[in-house]
Write a protein that holds these residues in place. Sequence first.
Motif, PDB file in Angstrom:
ATOM      1  N   GLY A   2      -1.207  -6.664  12.374  1.00  0.00           N
ATOM      2  CA  GLY A   2      -0.507  -5.857  11.420  1.00  0.00           C
ATOM      3  C   GLY A   2       0.593  -6.813  10.519  1.00  0.00           C
ATOM      4  O   GLY A   2       1.403  -6.155   9.823  1.00  0.00           O
TER       5      GLY A   2
ATOM      6  N   PHE B 213       0.981  -1.158   0.184  1.00  0.00           N
ATOM      7  CA  PHE B 213      -0.165  -0.153   0.059  1.00  0.00           C
ATOM      8  C   PHE B 213       0.904   1.293   0.143  1.00  0.00           C
ATOM      9  O   PHE B 213       1.433   1.464   0.911  1.00  0.00           O
ATOM     10  CB  PHE B 213      -1.061  -0.077   1.334  1.00  0.00           C
TER      11      PHE B 213
ATOM     12  N   LEU C  41       4.267   1.160   1.917  1.00  0.00           N
ATOM     13  CA  LEU C  41       4.155   0.119   3.008  1.00  0.00           C
ATOM     14  C   LEU C  41       3.952  -1.423   2.345  1.00  0.00           C
ATOM     15  O   LEU C  41       3.111  -1.641   1.640  1.00  0.00           O
ATOM     16  CB  LEU C  41       3.113   0.294   3.687  1.00  0.00           C
TER      17      LEU C  41
ATOM     18  N   SER D  90      -5.147 -10.237   7.319  1.00  0.00           N
ATOM     19  CA  SER D  90      -6.464  -9.694   6.561  1.00  0.00           C
ATOM     20  C   SER D  90      -6.124  -9.432   5.150  1.00  0.00           C
ATOM     21  O   SER D  90      -6.937  -9.824   4.296  1.00  0.00           O
ATOM     22  CB  SER D  90      -6.913  -8.676   7.304  1.00  0.00           C
TER      23      SER D  90
HETATM   24  P1  ADP Z   1      -3.520  -8.075  10.170  1.00  0.00           P
HETATM   25  O1  ADP Z   1      -4.804  -8.554   9.824  1.00  0.00           O
HETATM   26  O2  ADP Z   1      -2.284  -9.234  10.402  1.00  0.00           O
HETATM   27  O3  ADP Z   1      -3.655  -7.342  11.559  1.00  0.00           O
HETATM   28  P2  ADP Z   1      -3.506  -6.452   7.970  1.00  0.00           P
HETATM   29  O4  ADP Z   1      -3.362  -7.025   6.653  1.00  0.00           O
HETATM   30  O5  ADP Z   1      -4.865  -5.694   8.351  1.00  0.00           O
HETATM   31  O6  ADP Z   1      -2.725  -7.003   9.130  1.00  0.00           O
HETATM   32  O7  ADP Z   1      -2.702  -5.058   7.938  1.00  0.00           O
HETATM   33  C1  ADP Z   1      -1.185  -5.202   7.649  1.00  0.00           C
HETATM   34  C2  ADP Z   1      -0.536  -3.833   7.421  1.00  0.00           C
HETATM   35  O8  ADP Z   1      -1.122  -3.144   6.265  1.00  0.00           O
HETATM   36  C3  ADP Z   1      -1.207  -2.745   8.561  1.00  0.00           C
HETATM   37  O9  ADP Z   1       0.151  -1.749   8.696  1.00  0.00           O
HETATM   38  C4  ADP Z   1      -1.974  -1.884   8.001  1.00  0.00           C
HETATM   39  O10 ADP Z   1      -2.227  -0.668   8.535  1.00  0.00           O
HETATM   40  C5  ADP Z   1      -1.610  -1.928   6.370  1.00  0.00           C
HETATM   41  N1  ADP Z   1      -2.958  -1.889   5.821  1.00  0.00           N
HETATM   42  C6  ADP Z   1      -3.861  -2.695   5.495  1.00  0.00           C
HETATM   43  N2  ADP Z   1      -4.823  -2.381   4.312  1.00  0.00           N
HETATM   44  C7  ADP Z   1      -4.508  -1.192   3.946  1.00  0.00           C
HETATM   45  C8  ADP Z   1      -5.090  -0.130   3.067  1.00  0.00           C
HETATM   46  N3  ADP Z   1      -6.265  -0.567   2.369  1.00  0.00           N
HETATM   47  N4  ADP Z   1      -4.331   0.764   2.909  1.00  0.00           N
HETATM   48  C9  ADP Z   1      -3.104   1.052   3.606  1.00  0.00           C
HETATM   49  N5  ADP Z   1      -2.643   0.193   4.550  1.00  0.00           N
HETATM   50  C10 ADP Z   1      -3.354  -1.101   4.713  1.00  0.00           C
END
Ligand code: ADP
Length: 254
Positions: free
Chosen positions: A41, A15, A18, A45
């Motif tokens: 994080g 993203f 990141l 997901s």
């Molecule tokens: P988990 O489910 O293991 O907690 P996620 O997959 O939700 O982790 O998120 C991993 C990282 O990606 C986090 O730092 C989150 O803030 C970032 N992130 C997730 N979705 C988005 C998005 N749509 N835009 C920007 N950053 C995202």
Amino acid sequence: MSEVMVEVRGVHKSFGPLEVLRGVDLQVRTGEVTVVLGPSGSGKSTLLRTINHLEKVNRGWISIDGELIGYRRSGNRLYELKERDVLRQRTHIGFVFQDFNLFPHLTVAENLIEAPVAALRRPRKEALASAARLLERVGLADKAGAYPRQLSGGQQQRVAIARALALEPKVLLFDEPTSALDPELVGEVLDVIKDLARTGTTMIVVTHEIGFAREVADTVVFMDGGVVVEQGPPAAVLDAPRHERTRAFLSKVL
Ligand code: ADP
Ligand code: MG
């Protein structure tokens, strides 16, 4: 049906600057339950969302039952599918969210028949009959006419599971299905998922419920920092983890 239901190969997802998935490989065999653990994080997901093609990958590929998700292959190149084809693929993948995501203005039965009628063009009467069977299966036969707000969180999540099953998916993805529930309601939802496991439903379950993982998972996957750090049978990963990061995580949640 192929022996491998879900195949994730070299998946990268960023993203902006990141990098959230940094080369994920994962294989889920047909009829098996994979539990994904990992700190907040770590990309759990995001991984589920790429498997459902709610997020496009930047590199790598994913297939369900031998069919590439969101892409088609021609020689060595991948070409993007049209939105219509992505929607068709998505009907094969059930998704259960942490916060249920039921349609609040529809009854339980209407929640269950919405996708079969709209996406698969099933006759309404047939869809209602199958909805009744699914509600029976999750122990909510008497709630067909209720609205989501009239149900407990545990009941709403069981409806959400029945709704996901209504499309007869090839694989069911769960993203922390019990994290939004009061502790006394967690068991009834896990029991439904256990029942699905017994009948050979292919599932990927992101959860922090270690006891559930031990009892139900065929494979436990530990993710950290956007990669799969360790995976294997529950006894190996949970009781004899090989990696320091896995040990550190488990010592916090156990
Ligand atoms: P988990 O489910 O293991 O907690 P996620 O997959 O939700 O982790 O998120 C991993 C990282 O990606 C986090 O730092 C989150 O803030 C970032 N992130 C997730 N979705 C988005 C998005 N749509 N835009 C920007 N950053 C995202
Ligand atoms: Mg998450």
